[in-house]
Structures are given as structure tokens and as C-alpha cells.
Design an enzyme around this catalytic site. Structure first.
Site, PDB file in Angstrom:
ATOM      1  N   LYS A   1     -13.451  12.907 -11.943  1.00 37.62           N
ATOM      2  CA  LYS A   1     -14.156  13.410 -10.254  1.00 37.62           C
ATOM      3  C   LYS A   1     -13.878  14.906  -9.619  1.00 37.62           C
ATOM      4  O   LYS A   1     -14.003  16.077 -10.738  1.00 37.62           O
ATOM      5  CB  LYS A   1     -12.284  13.791  -9.224  1.00 37.62           C
ATOM      6  CG  LYS A   1     -11.571  14.038  -9.134  1.00 37.62           C
ATOM      7  CD  LYS A   1     -10.381  14.146  -7.832  1.00 37.62           C
ATOM      8  CE  LYS A   1     -10.483  13.695  -6.439  1.00 37.62           C
ATOM      9  NZ  LYS A   1      -8.380  13.631  -5.602  1.00 37.62           N
TER      10      LYS A   1
ATOM     11  N   SER B   1      -3.608  10.803  -3.947  1.00 34.72           N
ATOM     12  CA  SER B   1      -5.079  10.522  -4.248  1.00 34.72           C
ATOM     13  C   SER B   1      -5.248   9.704  -5.483  1.00 34.72           C
ATOM     14  O   SER B   1      -6.122   9.454  -5.274  1.00 34.72           O
ATOM     15  CB  SER B   1      -5.378  11.885  -4.033  1.00 34.72           C
ATOM     16  OG  SER B   1      -5.753  11.558  -2.594  1.00 34.72           O
TER      17      SER B   1
ATOM     18  N   SER C   1      -8.314  10.358  -1.925  1.00 33.86           N
ATOM     19  CA  SER C   1      -9.256  11.466  -2.062  1.00 33.86           C
ATOM     20  C   SER C   1     -10.290  11.084  -3.119  1.00 33.86           C
ATOM     21  O   SER C   1     -11.282  11.461  -2.873  1.00 33.86           O
ATOM     22  CB  SER C   1      -8.936  12.755  -2.103  1.00 33.86           C
ATOM     23  OG  SER C   1      -8.004  13.321  -3.256  1.00 33.86           O
TER      24      SER C   1
HETATM   25  N1  GLN Z   1      -4.291  11.725   1.823  1.00 31.80           N
HETATM   26  C1  GLN Z   1      -3.099  13.310   1.574  1.00 31.80           C
HETATM   27  C2  GLN Z   1      -4.340  14.265   2.141  1.00 31.80           C
HETATM   28  O1  GLN Z   1      -5.118  13.763   2.696  1.00 31.80           O
HETATM   29  C3  GLN Z   1      -3.063  12.680  -0.150  1.00 31.80           C
HETATM   30  C4  GLN Z   1      -4.196  14.158  -0.518  1.00 31.80           C
HETATM   31  C5  GLN Z   1      -4.017  13.341  -2.047  1.00 31.80           C
HETATM   32  O2  GLN Z   1      -3.525  13.675  -2.806  1.00 31.80           O
HETATM   33  N2  GLN Z   1      -5.300  14.085  -2.642  1.00 31.80           N
HETATM   34  O3  GLN Z   1      -3.374  15.844   1.603  1.00 31.80           O
END
Ligand code: GLN
Length: 486
Positions: free
Chosen positions: A79, A178, A154
Site C-alpha cells: 500500500k 481499511s 482505503s
Molecule cells: N473508512 C474509514 C475512514 O475513512 C477507515 C479508513 C481506514 O481504515 N484507513 O476513516
């Protein structure tokens, strides 16, 4: 079986047995990326030459008997919020469009020591803020099961790359779901470890008290093996935990007899898609048949998890992202008058709308006069949520839940209504607030053919129990994930 279809551990074995070389596997992946990635856009950066050179080096060490581990020679995708020395690391943001780190994240270093071959860096929501990979400054990633749908986020690029066989496994990060949610949307397996298990050194911070790095792979065996490789105590991360054991693969046993599994009623009510619910209930029946004890219970406080999470995550983000100012890293605006104006314009031009929304919200909840009313209250709520899980784990070994209320939405459906998008995190974010581990496993498909994922949650340091239950479910053969792209 073709070379691209092996799981990471299967490929690792073939490499050790000299049936396939790391270079062959790397070439196969690079060819596939060249053929498919214009469509799916899982990657921001692909490093062909570096990957091939690394594969050749690793292969030589394997042949010299120096690298004998299960992941030696296996190509991986990382990532793009994990620092990789000499390799572009953008966090999918314009503000870091040219950032080449001088060091490698500890988790990635652990993989490299084990002989991993890095293919490149995967697309993501900008600074990991989002649930669809649509907030990336470099364009969207498409779901390999249906390219009109999002891959989740994400870590959408990582999950989609695994689903499309554009890598053998990937690393993601999970601040509020995410790893687990995109894994569910893409029909692959992902794991968020207990907070502190994998070093965050070299992970570009979003919500530091919630962030954890973890594996995204084709099955539970791969996840356990990858976690065993990346987890380590690291004094460079002040929140790193010295665990009694870093053995996760011993959990790979097909036995759930007597395992107590709780299904929180609060997770199965309004808002949960009927097909997702039916798929999880099928899993519960299967585990019961194998000897697990399944019960419903009330977890409580679920409605407070989203507001608490977005206050805490954004507060931390507003502080963490203060370092991106046009001086130390990445993008600097072209025309400006004086230092202050340069900061302001660089940040205004460099950050996307979702990141700006969160910096503003985070700065607001930390500002004097509002700190007690929002931030402190959110921290208290976090503590209560942890207590609710502690109580649940007095009775249950595992919590069985959906990973997300629906399957993957269509591209373009989510960003117009950020609040609605935040609500989609309902089942994943509590685990980050409580610091507990979660394992997301594909369990079915909806009537549109989109993957459905379940989530197993356990108490802190109980990854082995999650791995055992997940592995037992896989062995039942009730659901075998299909290849997303031929
Ligand atoms: N969807 C959540 C956010 O936007 C989680 C994102 C994540 O785990 N990085 O914060």
C-alpha cells in the site's frame, strides 16, 4: 493450475522445491499488471526492473540455501502509505506526488528479510481517508469482480490487486476497517492485527492510536503466514507491543469444537443488507455443525462508534498532517507571497476535499472550548466501547459479524454523501477503537455476483483463535471464492 493462481504459501513451496523460480513468478505478475492494470488501476507505481533484480537476488539466495522461509521469492504489492526506500510513496495524494523516502517501513523490511519481491505500490484513498479508493489523487481503482463497482477502501488497490491476481499478496493498513472492508468487497482475506503487533514505523500516520498494518491475501493460511513475518517488537514505534508469542500459523487447525461464538444483535438489525445477513447466518450454521456454540447477545454502544471514531481519527489526522507544508515534503505551490502564503497555498492545492474536510473537523474538535465537548467525550466513549468488548469476551471466544452492511457500491455513488459513506464503517471501526484483531473472509456472493465478507473479531492477542475459526470455515468447503478475472 496456472502460475498466477497460486496462493502465496503455495507459490513459496514451489519456489523452495525449485519447480518455479522467483523470477518466473515475478515476470508472470508483471505481465499480468501490464495487461490488466489499465482497467483496474490497482497500482500507483510498478517497479518492473527493481522487482526483477530483487527476484534474481532472492532466487540466488534461495539456491544457496540462505532463504528457506515460506514467503521467499513471492511477489508482493505494498500500500502506498508504507515507506519504501528509493521508491515513490505518495499516499495517493498530490502533496506527496514526488516523495521518495530515505528508509523502508519496518513491516516491509521484515518482508524483505524473508525474501519478498516488491512489485510496486498500490492505490488507496488519499492518506487512507475513505472507504472506496475514490479519494485517490491518481484516479479510482475498479473492483475486479465488476468494474463498475468500487473495490472498497482505503486499501482498495491492495485488495483489488490480490483479487485480480496482480500480486500474490499485499500489505494494507487499517485505521477503521481499511483492510477488512476492501477485502470483503473484493472477495479476498484480510487481517487487522491487535494494535501494536506490527510496527507502524514507516507507515504514514493517519490516526496513530488506531492505525495497524496487516495482510491482504487469498486465504487464511496466507494471512497467518504473512502476519508471522511482518509482526515484530520494534523500539522505533513507541506503541509497539512485546508479545509473548509471534506464532500465528499454529492456529491453522480445522477444529472449532466448543468454541463460543457470539453474534451481536446490534449488528444484524436495520441497515444490514438481507443477502449479506443470510450469508453470515449460513456461516454460523456451518460452524455450529462443526461443534462451535453460537449465541446472540447485545454488544451495546454500537451507535456511538462512528461519531467517536470520526472525532478521534480526524483529531489525530489534523495533527499528523500538519507536517505537509510544502517545505519538508512533496508538493510546493508555484506562486506565493511570503512563507505563510506558501504553506497555505501548498496545502490548499496539495490536499483533496476529503482530507481537507477531516483536517478542518479535527482542528475544530481539538480547539479550546470544544475539546471537552467533542474530543474528550469521544475518548470516554472509546473507553466504554473497549469495556463492552471486554464484557463480551468474558463469554465468547469470537464475535461473528458482517464486514460491511452492503456489498461494494457502484463507482460514484458514495462521495456525494460523506456522512452516508462514514455509516458504512459501522461494523469495522469499533475494533480499532478497542485495539482488537479482526479477520475478514469471503463467504458468498450477492445476486449481482459481488463478494460478501464476514468478519471475525477476537480479544487482544487472540489472533490464533480467529485464524482457527476462519481456517475451519474455509475447510468446510461451503464457499470457495472464484477467480475475479480470467
Ligand atoms: N473508512 C474509514 C475512514 O475513512 C477507515 C479508513 C481506514 O481504515 N484507513 O476513516
Amino acid at each position: 493450475m496456472s502460475i498466477i493462481e497460486y496462493s502465496a504459501v503455495e507459490l513459496g513451496k514451489k519456489i523452495q522445491n525449485r519447480e518455479i523460480s522467483s523470477v518466473e513468478a515475478t515476470k508472470a505478475m508483471l505481465e499480468r499488471i501490464a495487461r490488466l492494470d489499465d482497467t483496474y488501476h490497482c497500482y500507483i507505481t510498478v517497479e518492473e526492473e527493481k522487482a526483477l533484480a530483487q527476484a534474481a537476488r532472492v532466487q540466488a539466495e534461495i539456491e544457496a540455501g540462505k532463504l528457506t522461509g515460506p514467503l521467499a521469492g513471492v511477489p508482493v504489492a505494498i500500500k502506498d502509505n508504507l515507506c519504501t526506500k528509493g521508491m515513490l510513496t505518495t499516499c495517493a495524494s498530490k502533496i506527496l506526488y514526488n516523495f521518495v523516502p530515505g528508509y523502508t517501513a519496518e513491516a516491509v523490511l521484515n518482508l524483505e528479510k524473508a525474501g519478498a519481491v516488491i512489485l510496486g505500490k498500490t492505490n488507496m484513498d488519499e492518506f487512507a481517508m475513505g472507504s472506496t479508493t475514490e479519494t485517490s489523487a491518481f484516479g479510482v481503482t475498479r473492483n475486479p469482480h465488476n468494474k463498475d463497482h468500487v473495490p472498497g477502501g482505503s486499501s482498495g488497490g491492495s485488495a483489488a490487486a490480490v483479487a485480480a491476481n496482480e500480486c500474490y499478496y499485499a500489505l494494507g493498513s487499517d485505521t477503521g476497517g481499511s483492510i477488512r472492508q476492501p477485502s470483503a468487497f473484493c472477495g479476498v482475506t484480510g487481517m487487522k492485527p491487535t494494535y501494536g503487533t506490527v510496527s507502524r514505523y514507516g507507515l504514514v500516520a493517519y490516526g496513530s492510536s488506531l492505525d495497524q498494518i496487516g495482510p491482504i491475501a487469498k486465504n487464511v493460511t496466507d494471512c497467518a503466514t504473512i502476519l508471522e513475518t511482518i509482526a515484530s517488537y520494534d523500539p522505533k514505534d513507541s506503541t509497539s507491543v512485546k508479545r509473548d508469542s509471534y506464532d500465528f500459523t499454529s492456529g491453522l487447525v480445522d477444529d472449532v469444537k466448543g468454541l463460543r461464538i457470539g453474534m451481536p444483535r446490534d449488528y444484524y438489525g436495520a441497515g444490514l443488507d438481507g443477502e449479506v445477513k443470510a450469508a453470515i447466518e449460513r456461516v454460523a450454521k456451518e460452524l455450529e455443525k462443526k461443534g462451535a456454540i453460537i449465541e446472540e447477545f447485545d454488544l451495546g454502544l454500537v451507535e456511538y462508534a462512528i461519531p467517536a471514531y470520526y472525532v478521534i481519527a480526524d483529531a489525530e489526522a489534523s495533527s499528523n498532517l500538519a507536517r505537509f507544508d510544502g517545505v519538508k515534503y512533496g508538493y510546493r505551490c508555484k506562486n506565493y507571497e511570503g512563507l505563510h502564503n506558501m504553506y497555505k497555498k501548498s496545502r490548499s492545492e496539495g490536499f483533496g476535499p476529503e482530507v481537507k474536510r477531516r483536517i478542518m473537523l479535527g482542528s475544530f474538535v481539538l480547539s479550546s472550548g470544544y475539546y471537552d465537548a467533542y474530543y474528550l467525550k469521544a475518548l470516554r466513549t472509546k473507553a466504554l466501547i473497549k469495556q463492552a468488548f471486554d464484557r463480551a469476551f468474558e463469554t465468547y471466544d469470537i464475535i461473528l459479524a458482517p464486514a460491511a452492511p452492503t456489498t461494494a457500491p457502484k463507482l460514484g455513488e458514495s462521495l456525494s454523501d460523506p456522512l452516508k459513506m462514514y455509516l458504512g464503517d459501522i461494523y469495522t471501526i469499533s475494533a480499532n477503537l478497542a485495539g482488537i484483531p479482526g479477520l475478514s473472509i469471503p463467504v458468498g456472493r450477492d445476486s449481482k455476483g459481488l463478494p460478501i465478507g464476514m468478519q471475525l473479531l477476537g480479544d487482544c492477542f487472540k489472533e490464533q483463535t480467529l485464524i482457527r475459526a476462519g481456517y475451519a470455515f474455509e475447510q468446510s468447503g461451503v464457499f470457495t471464492p472464484a477467480v475475479a478475472v480470467e
